[in-house]
Write a protein that holds these residues in place. Structure first.
Motif, PDB file in Angstrom:
ATOM      1  N   GLY A   1      20.615  37.563  33.291  1.00 61.44           N
ATOM      2  CA  GLY A   1      21.659  37.355  31.908  1.00 61.44           C
ATOM      3  C   GLY A   1      22.562  39.164  31.845  1.00 61.44           C
ATOM      4  N   ARG A   2      23.503  38.700  31.103  1.00 59.67           N
ATOM      5  CA  ARG A   2      24.378  39.690  30.263  1.00 59.67           C
ATOM      6  C   ARG A   2      23.420  40.648  29.879  1.00 59.67           C
ATOM      7  NH1 ARG A   2      28.040  40.177  33.477  1.00 59.67           N
ATOM      8  NH2 ARG A   2      28.974  41.691  32.071  1.00 59.67           N
ATOM      9  N   ASN A   3      23.638  42.007  30.117  1.00 64.79           N
ATOM     10  CA  ASN A   3      22.604  43.214  29.098  1.00 64.79           C
ATOM     11  C   ASN A   3      23.557  43.297  28.000  1.00 64.79           C
ATOM     12  OD1 ASN A   3      20.649  44.766  28.054  1.00 64.79           O
ATOM     13  ND2 ASN A   3      21.106  46.202  29.664  1.00 64.79           N
ATOM     14  N   VAL A   4      23.483  42.541  26.720  1.00 64.00           N
ATOM     15  CA  VAL A   4      24.235  42.826  25.996  1.00 64.00           C
ATOM     16  C   VAL A   4      24.221  43.929  25.012  1.00 64.00           C
ATOM     17  CG1 VAL A   4      25.312  41.484  23.718  1.00 64.00           C
ATOM     18  CG2 VAL A   4      25.178  40.756  25.772  1.00 64.00           C
ATOM     19  N   ASN A   5      22.855  44.439  24.752  1.00 66.71           N
ATOM     20  CA  ASN A   5      22.455  45.242  23.839  1.00 66.71           C
ATOM     21  C   ASN A   5      22.061  46.412  24.575  1.00 66.71           C
ATOM     22  OD1 ASN A   5      21.846  42.493  21.118  1.00 66.71           O
ATOM     23  ND2 ASN A   5      23.781  44.120  21.317  1.00 66.71           N
ATOM     24  N   GLY A   6      22.336  46.917  26.109  1.00 70.31           N
ATOM     25  CA  GLY A   6      21.643  48.003  26.562  1.00 70.31           C
ATOM     26  C   GLY A   6      20.551  48.163  26.607  1.00 70.31           C
ATOM     27  N   ALA A   7      19.074  46.909  26.783  1.00 72.19           N
ATOM     28  CA  ALA A   7      18.256  46.323  26.903  1.00 72.19           C
ATOM     29  C   ALA A   7      18.017  47.519  27.901  1.00 72.19           C
ATOM     30  CB  ALA A   7      17.311  45.183  26.647  1.00 72.19           C
ATOM     31  N   THR A   8      16.205  48.575  27.836  1.00 72.36           N
ATOM     32  CA  THR A   8      15.786  49.336  29.322  1.00 72.36           C
ATOM     33  C   THR A   8      14.535  48.639  29.796  1.00 72.36           C
ATOM     34  OG1 THR A   8      15.054  50.370  27.686  1.00 72.36           O
ATOM     35  CG2 THR A   8      16.582  51.001  27.957  1.00 72.36           C
ATOM     36  N   VAL A   9      14.317  48.755  30.501  1.00 66.08           N
ATOM     37  CA  VAL A   9      12.929  48.227  31.273  1.00 66.08           C
ATOM     38  C   VAL A   9      11.737  48.294  29.878  1.00 66.08           C
ATOM     39  CG1 VAL A   9      10.827  48.689  32.678  1.00 66.08           C
ATOM     40  CG2 VAL A   9      13.584  48.747  34.014  1.00 66.08           C
ATOM     41  N   GLY A  10      10.985  47.134  29.965  1.00 66.80           N
ATOM     42  CA  GLY A  10       9.822  47.308  29.169  1.00 66.80           C
ATOM     43  C   GLY A  10      10.207  45.957  27.845  1.00 66.80           C
ATOM     44  N   ASP A  11      11.131  46.403  27.374  1.00 63.16           N
ATOM     45  CA  ASP A  11      11.878  46.219  26.354  1.00 63.16           C
ATOM     46  C   ASP A  11      11.976  44.539  26.393  1.00 63.16           C
ATOM     47  OD1 ASP A  11      12.561  48.194  24.901  1.00 63.16           O
ATOM     48  OD2 ASP A  11      15.031  48.104  25.694  1.00 63.16           O
ATOM     49  N   ALA A  12      11.266  43.905  24.670  1.00 64.18           N
ATOM     50  CA  ALA A  12      11.598  42.660  23.889  1.00 64.18           C
ATOM     51  C   ALA A  12      12.321  42.143  24.040  1.00 64.18           C
ATOM     52  CB  ALA A  12      10.421  42.393  23.751  1.00 64.18           C
ATOM     53  N   VAL A  13      13.608  41.339  24.252  1.00 62.04           N
ATOM     54  CA  VAL A  13      14.841  40.341  24.659  1.00 62.04           C
ATOM     55  C   VAL A  13      14.546  39.063  24.414  1.00 62.04           C
ATOM     56  CG1 VAL A  13      15.589  42.696  26.262  1.00 62.04           C
ATOM     57  CG2 VAL A  13      15.150  39.986  27.095  1.00 62.04           C
ATOM     58  N   GLN A  14      15.685  38.178  23.098  1.00 63.79           N
ATOM     59  CA  GLN A  14      16.120  37.025  23.340  1.00 63.79           C
ATOM     60  C   GLN A  14      16.715  36.482  24.292  1.00 63.79           C
ATOM     61  OE1 GLN A  14      16.433  36.178  18.769  1.00 63.79           O
ATOM     62  NE2 GLN A  14      14.533  35.203  19.291  1.00 63.79           N
ATOM     63  N   CYS A  15      16.663  35.801  24.752  1.00 65.76           N
ATOM     64  CA  CYS A  15      17.692  35.549  25.739  1.00 65.76           C
ATOM     65  C   CYS A  15      18.234  34.218  25.574  1.00 65.76           C
ATOM     66  CB  CYS A  15      16.799  34.583  27.066  1.00 65.76           C
ATOM     67  SG  CYS A  15      16.198  35.886  28.115  1.00 65.76           S
ATOM     68  N   CYS A  16      19.701  34.201  25.262  1.00 64.61           N
ATOM     69  CA  CYS A  16      20.880  32.595  24.259  1.00 64.61           C
ATOM     70  C   CYS A  16      21.615  31.958  25.149  1.00 64.61           C
ATOM     71  CB  CYS A  16      20.668  33.284  23.343  1.00 64.61           C
ATOM     72  SG  CYS A  16      19.546  34.438  21.836  1.00 64.61           S
ATOM     73  N   ILE A  17      21.134  30.881  25.358  1.00 61.51           N
ATOM     74  CA  ILE A  17      22.355  30.425  25.855  1.00 61.51           C
ATOM     75  C   ILE A  17      22.854  29.223  25.274  1.00 61.51           C
ATOM     76  CG2 ILE A  17      20.873  29.007  27.800  1.00 61.51           C
ATOM     77  CD1 ILE A  17      22.729  29.200  29.565  1.00 61.51           C
ATOM     78  N   ARG A  18      24.101  28.102  25.803  1.00 53.73           N
ATOM     79  CA  ARG A  18      24.661  27.667  25.007  1.00 53.73           C
ATOM     80  C   ARG A  18      23.876  26.017  25.185  1.00 53.73           C
ATOM     81  NH1 ARG A  18      25.800  29.594  20.089  1.00 53.73           N
ATOM     82  NH2 ARG A  18      27.622  30.976  20.306  1.00 53.73           N
ATOM     83  N   PRO A  19      23.612  25.136  24.540  1.00 54.40           N
ATOM     84  CA  PRO A  19      23.271  24.593  25.380  1.00 54.40           C
ATOM     85  C   PRO A  19      24.113  23.040  26.406  1.00 54.40           C
ATOM     86  CG  PRO A  19      22.116  23.925  22.662  1.00 54.40           C
ATOM     87  CD  PRO A  19      23.617  25.062  23.321  1.00 54.40           C
ATOM     88  N   GLU A  20      25.277  23.168  26.357  1.00 51.22           N
ATOM     89  CA  GLU A  20      26.190  22.739  27.118  1.00 51.22           C
ATOM     90  C   GLU A  20      25.591  23.862  28.156  1.00 51.22           C
ATOM     91  OE1 GLU A  20      28.922  25.143  24.606  1.00 51.22           O
ATOM     92  OE2 GLU A  20      26.845  23.819  23.618  1.00 51.22           O
ATOM     93  N   ARG A  21      25.883  25.036  28.712  1.00 53.84           N
ATOM     94  CA  ARG A  21      25.771  25.383  29.699  1.00 53.84           C
ATOM     95  C   ARG A  21      24.690  25.169  30.657  1.00 53.84           C
ATOM     96  NH1 ARG A  21      30.791  26.886  30.614  1.00 53.84           N
ATOM     97  NH2 ARG A  21      31.853  28.213  29.135  1.00 53.84           N
ATOM     98  N   ILE A  22      23.759  24.815  30.208  1.00 56.15           N
ATOM     99  CA  ILE A  22      22.206  24.397  30.894  1.00 56.15           C
ATOM    100  C   ILE A  22      22.261  23.371  31.768  1.00 56.15           C
ATOM    101  CG2 ILE A  22      19.427  24.030  30.840  1.00 56.15           C
ATOM    102  CD1 ILE A  22      20.234  25.406  28.241  1.00 56.15           C
ATOM    103  N   ALA A  23      22.475  23.271  32.825  1.00 56.37           N
ATOM    104  CA  ALA A  23      22.262  22.027  33.954  1.00 56.37           C
ATOM    105  C   ALA A  23      20.803  21.604  34.285  1.00 56.37           C
ATOM    106  CB  ALA A  23      23.462  22.114  35.312  1.00 56.37           C
ATOM    107  N   VAL A  24      20.808  20.045  34.317  1.00 57.40           N
ATOM    108  CA  VAL A  24      19.602  19.513  35.256  1.00 57.40           C
ATOM    109  C   VAL A  24      20.205  19.327  36.106  1.00 57.40           C
ATOM    110  CG1 VAL A  24      18.607  17.561  34.331  1.00 57.40           C
ATOM    111  CG2 VAL A  24      20.152  18.441  32.563  1.00 57.40           C
ATOM    112  N   VAL A  25      19.308  19.899  37.276  1.00 54.82           N
ATOM    113  CA  VAL A  25      18.991  19.567  38.346  1.00 54.82           C
ATOM    114  C   VAL A  25      18.408  18.197  38.835  1.00 54.82           C
ATOM    115  CG1 VAL A  25      18.539  20.679  40.461  1.00 54.82           C
ATOM    116  CG2 VAL A  25      19.200  21.950  38.744  1.00 54.82           C
ATOM    117  N   ALA A  26      19.344  17.629  39.210  1.00 59.46           N
ATOM    118  CA  ALA A  26      18.481  15.984  39.942  1.00 59.46           C
ATOM    119  C   ALA A  26      17.794  16.807  40.736  1.00 59.46           C
ATOM    120  CB  ALA A  26      19.503  15.463  39.906  1.00 59.46           C
TER     121      ALA A  26
END
Length: 361
Positions: free
Chosen positions: A269-294
């Protein structure tokens, strides 16, 4: 909208009521002539105090406010000549609609003939021409709101300030008035500054939105960028819906990062705030951007997670899927009505496109 000298400039503005806690902290804000700017945030975030300082009803503890380069920090409200619309409308109950609208002209000693012409024009502007002789008690909430707006516009102000003016209306009327307000703004070209706690209201009407929290502007941006590219966790969670997953960074790749979820699944994902290896992060995505794979579709090569479908909710214009993972919070997916949803209890594969997955420290 102009790119020249801003109409209004806040420079280093602070406000405290008790001498200890800052309600507004070091505010720097430019308001452009002709724009529709919304101040958005939760209760106590500083947005209404900012509006009241601009109106002149509150005085900054520090800093200055300028109008076209002229210092108005200590100018009283009646000398700023701004239109103001309050949530409770503040109409005079003993005055007719026409007299309420004429009031700002009366106190400015505008001649009667000119006053009557301006009132007629303002009434037509808000489509209330046939109700000039009615009293506020004889009007619906939406009609009272229009009268309050006409009163704010009747003396041709260069700036109109609105403090949650649609908050008392029901949902359908509120949405109708949002469209009308935006159309009126485009028609008149006057600068609107609008305070709201309603994210959809701000996104619907504004050219730009300033998101406040704890007395600080977290992000000020065009509505599309505010929604698609939040700059921090607060904006991502406050503006619109987000599905959020906890993870830890395992690799940084340019502007992106690779993260691992609790079950070992890896996402990019896009590293918005410059997180580095080992950092705890939240992964955020808009619900309409998630695709259900049949089941009969080939799976994408990356950014795929599995979940159990708990429920499908019909929202009129879309379906909302509530999905559960063994570890972590619920995953919400918005699907078009044309897409058939699996049965409850089914295991679903969800694709989270890397371009829309944003990682926040």
């Amino acid at each position: 909208m102009t790119t020249q000298t801003p109409l209004v400039t806040f420079s280093g503005v602070q406000k405290t009521y008790d001498g200890e806690h800052l309600v507004v902290r070091d505010l720097h804000l430019d308001i452009e002539a002709g724009e529709f700017l919304s101040l958005l945030g939760p209760s106590g975030s500083g947005k209404t105090t900012t509006l009241m300082m601009l109106a002149g009803f509150e005085t900054p503890t520090a800093g200055e406010i300028r109008l076209r380069g002229r210092d108005i920090t200590h100018t009283p409200p009646h000398k700023r000549h701004f239109g103001m619309v309050f949530q409770n409308y503040a109409l005079f109950p003993h005055m007719t609609v026409a007299d309420n609208i004429a009031y700002p002209l009366t106190v400015r000693r505008v001649r009667r003939a000119e006053r009557e012409a301006k009132v007629r024009r303002a009434l037509d502007m808000v489509q209330m021409g046939r109700m000039a002789e009615r009293y506020p008690a004889q009007l619906s909430g939406g009609q009272q709101q229009r009268v309050a707006l006409a009163r704010a516009l009747v003396f041709d102000p260069q700036l109109v300030l609105m403090d949650e003016p649609l908050g008392a209306l029901d949902k359908q009327l509120r949405e109708h008035m949002q469209i009308e307000l935006k159309a009126l703004h485009r028609q008149l070209g006057i600068t609107f500054v609008y305070v709201t706690r309603d994210q959809s209201e701000a996104l619907t009407m504004s050219d730009r939105v300033a998101v406040f929290n704890e007395g600080v502007i977290q992000q000020i941006d065009r509505v599309d960028r505010l929604y698609e590219a939040p700059v921090n966790r607060f904006v991502a969670s406050f503006v619109g819906d987000s599905t959020t997953l906890d993870a830890r960074v395992v690799e940084v790749a340019g502007d992106d990062a690779i993260v691992a979820l609790a079950d070992g699944t890896r996402l990019r994902g896009r590293n918005v705030n410059g997180a580095t290896v080992g950092d705890a992060v939240q992964c955020c995505i808009r619900p309409e951007r998630i695709a259900v794979v049949a089941p009969d579709q080939p799976a994408p090569s990356g950014n795929l997670i599995e979940a159990v479908l708990d429920d499908t909710i019909y929202f009129g214009d879309h379906l909302r899927l509530r999905c559960r993972r063994p570890q972590g919070p619920e995953v919400i997916v918005k699907c078009p009505l044309s897409q058939s949803a699996p049965a409850a209890g089914a295991v679903v594969r969800l694709h989270l496109p890397a371009a829309y997955l944003r990682l926040y420290r």
